[in-house]
Structure formats: C-alpha cells, structure tokens
Enzyme design. Structure first.
Site, PDB file in Angstrom:
ATOM      1  N   HIS A 261       0.882  -1.180   0.000  1.00  0.00           N
ATOM      2  CA  HIS A 261       0.000   0.000   0.000  1.00  0.00           C
ATOM      3  C   HIS A 261       0.916   1.227   0.000  1.00  0.00           C
ATOM      4  CE1 HIS A 261      -3.501   2.348   0.618  1.00  0.00           C
ATOM      5  NE2 HIS A 261      -3.844   2.022   1.859  1.00  0.00           N
ATOM      6  N   HIS A 300      -2.134  -2.117  -9.813  1.00  0.00           N
ATOM      7  CA  HIS A 300      -3.106  -1.526  -8.896  1.00  0.00           C
ATOM      8  C   HIS A 300      -4.371  -2.352  -8.928  1.00  0.00           C
ATOM      9  CE1 HIS A 300      -5.627   1.468  -6.926  1.00  0.00           C
ATOM     10  NE2 HIS A 300      -4.496   1.984  -6.489  1.00  0.00           N
ATOM     11  N   ASP A 356       3.044   5.525  -6.672  1.00  0.00           N
ATOM     12  CA  ASP A 356       4.293   5.392  -5.928  1.00  0.00           C
ATOM     13  C   ASP A 356       5.531   5.281  -6.797  1.00  0.00           C
ATOM     14  OD1 ASP A 356       3.256   5.451  -3.308  1.00  0.00           O
ATOM     15  OD2 ASP A 356       2.442   3.460  -3.605  1.00  0.00           O
TER      16      ASP A 356
HETATM   17  N1  CMC Z   1       4.927  -6.837 -10.352  1.00  0.00           N
HETATM   18  C1  CMC Z   1       4.815  -8.035 -10.971  1.00  0.00           C
HETATM   19  N2  CMC Z   1       3.662  -8.692 -11.091  1.00  0.00           N
HETATM   20  C2  CMC Z   1       2.573  -8.137 -10.571  1.00  0.00           C
HETATM   21  C3  CMC Z   1       2.610  -6.896  -9.932  1.00  0.00           C
HETATM   22  C4  CMC Z   1       3.843  -6.234  -9.839  1.00  0.00           C
HETATM   23  N3  CMC Z   1       3.950  -5.046  -9.242  1.00  0.00           N
HETATM   24  N4  CMC Z   1       1.376  -6.566  -9.507  1.00  0.00           N
HETATM   25  C5  CMC Z   1       0.584  -7.587  -9.883  1.00  0.00           C
HETATM   26  N5  CMC Z   1       1.312  -8.523 -10.525  1.00  0.00           N
HETATM   27  C6  CMC Z   1       0.812  -9.753 -11.138  1.00  0.00           C
HETATM   28  C7  CMC Z   1       0.543 -10.816 -10.092  1.00  0.00           C
HETATM   29  O1  CMC Z   1       1.662 -11.630  -9.882  1.00  0.00           O
HETATM   30  C8  CMC Z   1      -0.621 -11.538 -10.714  1.00  0.00           C
HETATM   31  O2  CMC Z   1      -0.101 -12.384 -11.735  1.00  0.00           O
HETATM   32  P1  CMC Z   1      -0.777 -13.830 -11.992  1.00  0.00           P
HETATM   33  O3  CMC Z   1      -2.151 -13.525 -12.497  1.00  0.00           O
HETATM   34  O4  CMC Z   1       0.104 -14.505 -12.985  1.00  0.00           O
HETATM   35  O5  CMC Z   1      -0.803 -14.544 -10.658  1.00  0.00           O
HETATM   36  C9  CMC Z   1      -1.420 -10.452 -11.431  1.00  0.00           C
HETATM   37  O6  CMC Z   1      -0.438  -9.439 -11.735  1.00  0.00           O
HETATM   38  C10 CMC Z   1      -2.515  -9.845 -10.565  1.00  0.00           C
HETATM   39  O7  CMC Z   1      -1.925  -9.447  -9.330  1.00  0.00           O
HETATM   40  P2  CMC Z   1      -2.697  -9.419  -7.952  1.00  0.00           P
HETATM   41  O8  CMC Z   1      -1.723  -9.522  -6.836  1.00  0.00           O
HETATM   42  O9  CMC Z   1      -3.830 -10.406  -8.002  1.00  0.00           O
HETATM   43  O10 CMC Z   1      -3.352  -7.976  -8.011  1.00  0.00           O
HETATM   44  P3  CMC Z   1      -3.926  -7.183  -6.785  1.00  0.00           P
HETATM   45  O11 CMC Z   1      -5.010  -6.338  -7.315  1.00  0.00           O
HETATM   46  O12 CMC Z   1      -4.287  -8.115  -5.663  1.00  0.00           O
HETATM   47  O13 CMC Z   1      -2.689  -6.326  -6.275  1.00  0.00           O
HETATM   48  C11 CMC Z   1      -1.189  -4.553  -5.879  1.00  0.00           C
HETATM   49  C12 CMC Z   1      -2.552  -4.956  -6.457  1.00  0.00           C
HETATM   50  C13 CMC Z   1      -1.076  -3.035  -5.903  1.00  0.00           C
HETATM   51  C14 CMC Z   1      -1.108  -5.025  -4.433  1.00  0.00           C
HETATM   52  C15 CMC Z   1      -0.095  -5.223  -6.727  1.00  0.00           C
HETATM   53  O14 CMC Z   1      -0.180  -4.773  -8.070  1.00  0.00           O
HETATM   54  C16 CMC Z   1       1.314  -4.959  -6.172  1.00  0.00           C
HETATM   55  O15 CMC Z   1       1.747  -5.693  -5.281  1.00  0.00           O
HETATM   56  N6  CMC Z   1       2.017  -3.937  -6.699  1.00  0.00           N
HETATM   57  C17 CMC Z   1       3.330  -3.599  -6.186  1.00  0.00           C
HETATM   58  C18 CMC Z   1       3.182  -2.781  -4.924  1.00  0.00           C
HETATM   59  C19 CMC Z   1       2.716  -1.372  -5.216  1.00  0.00           C
HETATM   60  O16 CMC Z   1       3.241  -0.693  -6.082  1.00  0.00           O
HETATM   61  N7  CMC Z   1       1.744  -0.922  -4.422  1.00  0.00           N
HETATM   62  C20 CMC Z   1       1.238   0.443  -4.510  1.00  0.00           C
HETATM   63  C21 CMC Z   1      -0.203   0.484  -4.905  1.00  0.00           C
HETATM   64  S1  CMC Z   1      -0.698   2.150  -5.337  1.00  0.00           S
HETATM   65  C22 CMC Z   1      -0.643   2.998  -3.865  1.00  0.00           C
HETATM   66  C23 CMC Z   1      -1.767   2.661  -2.985  1.00  0.00           C
HETATM   67  O17 CMC Z   1      -2.922   2.815  -3.390  1.00  0.00           O
HETATM   68  O18 CMC Z   1      -1.475   2.296  -1.848  1.00  0.00           O
END
Ligand code: CMC
Length: 420
Positions: A261, A300, A356
């Site tokens: 986050h 995201h 971020d």
């Molecule tokens: N790098 C590589 N792969 C990713 C990433 C990433 N940053 N984000 C998602 N994926 C992949 C993930 O491995 C999954 O692949 P598969 O379908 O093959 O298993 C797919 O994309 C969907 O990911 P998810 O984890 O199901 O998506 P989510 O909606 O649960 O997660 C997130 C959203 C923001 C937690 C995630 O994208 C992430 O961990 N990003 C990196 C951390 C980050 O930058 N966070 C800041 C968010 S914006 C600020 C805020 O609002 O707080």
C-alpha cells in the site's frame, strides 16, 4: 434492457430479481433465496462495501475525481488545504470560507508539549518514523476529552481540523527525533506545505524554495484520497465501531504502512537502488516475471490503465529536478517503465505505473530519507480518511462485521495433553 439481475438457487429453483444501480446490486438479495447464503469475496475483489460521495475512480480509463472535480484540474489550480476542505465539506470553499479554514488549520498546528517530552522522547533512537507516526496519532486522542464525542457533527469537525492541522507537526517531530535534531515549532506565517518543510529542515537560515513548496503541495493533493483503498477501509471499519477518530486514523495509517500500500514508495527506491544501473533493468524484469519479486510502484487493484496521479507526479518530478538536480535513479526508473510497458507479462496483466513509482524520486530529491516516504503519504491522506469517517457516521452505517466461510475441523473431543 432491464436494469435488473435475476438469481436462481438451483438447489430449490427459487428465483430473486433485484435492481442494478451504478453497476452494483445489493447482495442481501441472496438472503431472500436462503438466509444462510453468503457471498465469498476475500480481499473485496467484487464487493462494494459502502456507498460514497467523496471520490470517483474509473480504473479502466484512468479517471480520478474528488467530489466530481478531476484530479488534473485540482493539481493544477488548487492547494492541498482547499482540497482538504472540499473532501471533508463536500464543496469547494468560497474566498471567505477558505480564509477561515486556512486560519483555523494554521492555528491548530501546535501539539501538547507532553506529546514530545513524554511520548515521542520515549521511542528508541532508531525507531521507524512511520511506526512513531501511527502511535503518535493514536496517543494524540488521549489529549482531547471531546475525541469520543463522535455523534456530534460539530465535535467531529473539530477533531477533523485538529488531525489535519497536526499531522505535519507530528510527522516532522518524528523525523527530527529520529535524527536527533531539536524540534521546530510550527510557523503560522507559512502555508501548510511550507510550514511542513520548514519544520522538517530548518536549521539556521533555512528558507523554503517556492517551487519545492508547490511540488510538496501537489503531492499532498494527489495523495489526499483514493476511495475504498486498504487504509480507508481500515478507517471505516474501525470508525464503524464508534472508536474515536484518532484511534481510527492510527489504524488507517497502520494499513498504509504496508509495502503493498503506502509503503510501496519506499520499496520503489530500494528496488531502483538495488537494480543500480540501466544495464541491469532487463535482468531485473525477467526475475520479476519468474515470480522472484514484484515490480514495486506497478500495478493496482483498480487501475488497469496508467494511474492519472503517476502522470502528474512524473511531470512534477521534472519541476523539482530543475531546482535540486536530477535524481541518479530517474534513468533507471524511466528504463524500467519503458521495458515493462512493452513486455507482454505486464501488458497482459494491465500493470502500469501507480502513484508510488515516481513519488519516491521526488521525495528523495527533496532530501527525505526513505523511512519518511509513507509518512509523507499519510499526512495528506488524513483528510481523505476523515472525510470517509464523517460520511460513515453521518449515514449511521452499522458496525462492519463480515461473515466467513468456515473450513476448519468439525466438532471433535478435547484430547488430554498426555495423549497427544
Ligand atoms: N509486479 C509483478 N507482477 C505483478 C505486480 C507487480 N507489481 N502486480 C501484480 N502482478 C501480477 C501478479 O503476480 C498476478 O499475476 P498472476 O495472475 O500470474 O498470478 C497479477 O499481476 C494480478 O496481481 P494481484 O496480486 O492479483 O493484483 P492485486 O489487485 O491483488 O494487487 C497490488 C494490487 C497493488 C497489491 C499489486 O499490483 C502490487 O503488489 N504492486 C506492487 C506494490 C505497489 O506498487 N503498491 C502500490 C499500490 S498504489 C498505492 C496505494 O494505493 O497504496
């Protein structure tokens, strides 16, 4: 085409038809079919947990609006304090209202001396500023009798004002403590952003550069709210128990602290530093694709397009670099973005830079240590949290209490320890 959905329980043949409004239908319809039926939606992937009139987010098209106003217009023309007023009151202030609000916020920036002497001074010398911020926000509530008076809208507004006004003071105090510098008192002649920078950095003849003050204010505007994210949901869940706003905001700040986050901006700088040079970018991207880590600052839950805040921040970064000189990590970030946006792994999953990805580079250029990055996110998010808290109480929402899908053992008899 009717705006309804019809659900049939195949076990009984019973059918229920319910309206779809704004793309949402009430899940209570299921209970009409069978009162013991619940939806299973861990992490709220397809659940609207509340109605809200504060922030509109269209993740497919990269749209973000506060109270209807596009984020791009607010970032260009507004100030953080005006935006905070808009979020907590619902409308932009007129000149007189803005002057009154600015005056009120400015005159609530000081914190009780015991907060510093007795509370903050008790932390270990190398305590993380975000841990200190979370605890200090909760502790601040113990200084105000009226904090628990959450049923009274006027009292709520008073606590809201206090928390927005004092967040930069607490943040700067945590930083100055962590580096062993004497605390700077707020300067009521300065703007919200300039006062914060002054409390952070003033040693001797420090003067805030207007370009950096504006950049800080833009970052505050962009981070002020983002509808039902993890931190705001924590605020609403805790607030729904009628806890005081300080305890609720401390819970929201704790949620923000995590690297998935608000902690992602800190993780981005660590990641860019580890990559070290442009030549290492392709290998790093490959390791992410193999599941060896995530590309921090990318992806995201809601945006499946470029995060509009990232576009504005990227531009603001160049304005800051004009004053501070370019960040050595910028080229790595640009190369990383370019590589990821051309790679099918990221394209297919609709992973774009989020807020971020570039904010950390600005913070670093402004000389903030990485440990302060999430604190910098929390300061302006305070207004969003409080707007949601007020909305929730205004609407008299029930206490949040989700159900579960029990997958544990069936009933079994206790086994004496000697027989286990
Ligand atoms: N790098 C590589 N792969 C990713 C990433 C990433 N940053 N984000 C998602 N994926 C992949 C993930 O491995 C999954 O692949 P598969 O379908 O093959 O298993 C797919 O994309 C969907 O990911 P998810 O984890 O199901 O998506 P989510 O909606 O649960 O997660 C997130 C959203 C923001 C937690 C995630 O994208 C992430 O961990 N990003 C990196 C951390 C980050 O930058 N966070 C800041 C968010 S914006 C600020 C805020 O609002 O707080």
């Amino acid at each position: 085409m009717p705006d309804t959905i019809t659900i049939t329980d195949d076990r009984t043949g019973k059918t229920v038809t319910v309206p779809i409004e704004g793309g949402v239908f009430p899940s209570s319809a299921l209970r009409e079919l069978d009162p013991s039926l619940y939806m299973y939606d861990p992490a709220y992937l397809s659940t609207a947990a509340t109605q809200s009139q504060i922030t509109y987010l269209d993740g497919t098209n990269g749209v973000l609006r506060y109270r209807g106003y596009p984020i791009e217009q607010l970032a260009e023309h507004s100030t953080y304090l005006e935006v905070a007023y808009l979020l907590v009151n619902g409308e932009l202030p007129n000149a007189e209202q803005l002057a009154g609000w600015t005056n009120d916020v400015t005159h609530h920036t000081f914190i009780h001396e015991n907060m510093r002497k007795r509370f903050v001074d008790g932390f270990h010398y190398d305590a993380h500023p975000m841990g200190m911020f979370v605890s200090a926000v909760a502790a601040l509530g113990t200084f105000y009798d009226g904090a628990k008076d959450i049923e009274d809208p006027a009292a709520r507004k008073h606590q809201t004002l206090r928390l927005i006004a004092k967040s930069p003071t607490i943040a700067a105090m945590c930083y100055r403590f962590s580096v062993g510098l004497p605390f700077n008192q707020p300067d009521n002649d300065l703007s919200y952003a300039a006062n914060f920078l002054n409390m952070m950095w003033k040693i001797g003849d420090y003067e805030v550069d207007p370009a950096l003050e504006r950049a800080m204010d833009i970052l505050f505007i962009l981070h002020a709210d983002h509808e039902q994210n993890c931190g705001t949901t924590a605020m609403r869940v805790i607030g729904s128990s009628h806890a005081d706003p300080y305890s609720s905001a401390a819970g929201a700040a704790s949620a923000l602290y995590g690297p998935r986050h608000g902690g992602a901006n800190e993780a981005v700088i660590r990641m860019l530093s580890e990559i070290g040079s442009i030549e290492n970018v392709p290998a790093f991207v490959e390791s992410v694709k193999k599941g060896e880590g995530r590309l921090m600052g990318f992806g995201h839950r809601v945006y499946k397009n470029y995060d509009p805040r990232a576009t504005i921040i990227k531009k603001a970064a160049y304005d800051v670099f004009e004053v501070t000189g370019k960040s050595p990590l910028l080229d790595i970030a640009l190369k990383l973005e370019e590589t990821a946006l051309e790679d099918p792994y990221f394209v297919d999953r609709k992973l774009y830079p989020n807020v971020d990805f570039y904010s950390g580079l600005i913070y670093q250029a402004l000389k903030f240590p990485v440990e302060m990055f999430t604190v910098l996110f929390a300061i302006p998010r305070m207004s969003g949290w409080l707007a949601h808290w007020d909305e929730l109480l205004e609407e008299g929402q029930k206490i949040s209490r989700p159900r579960q899908w029990y997958t544990g053992s069936d009933e079994r008899d206790y086994v004496p320890i000697a027989n286990r």
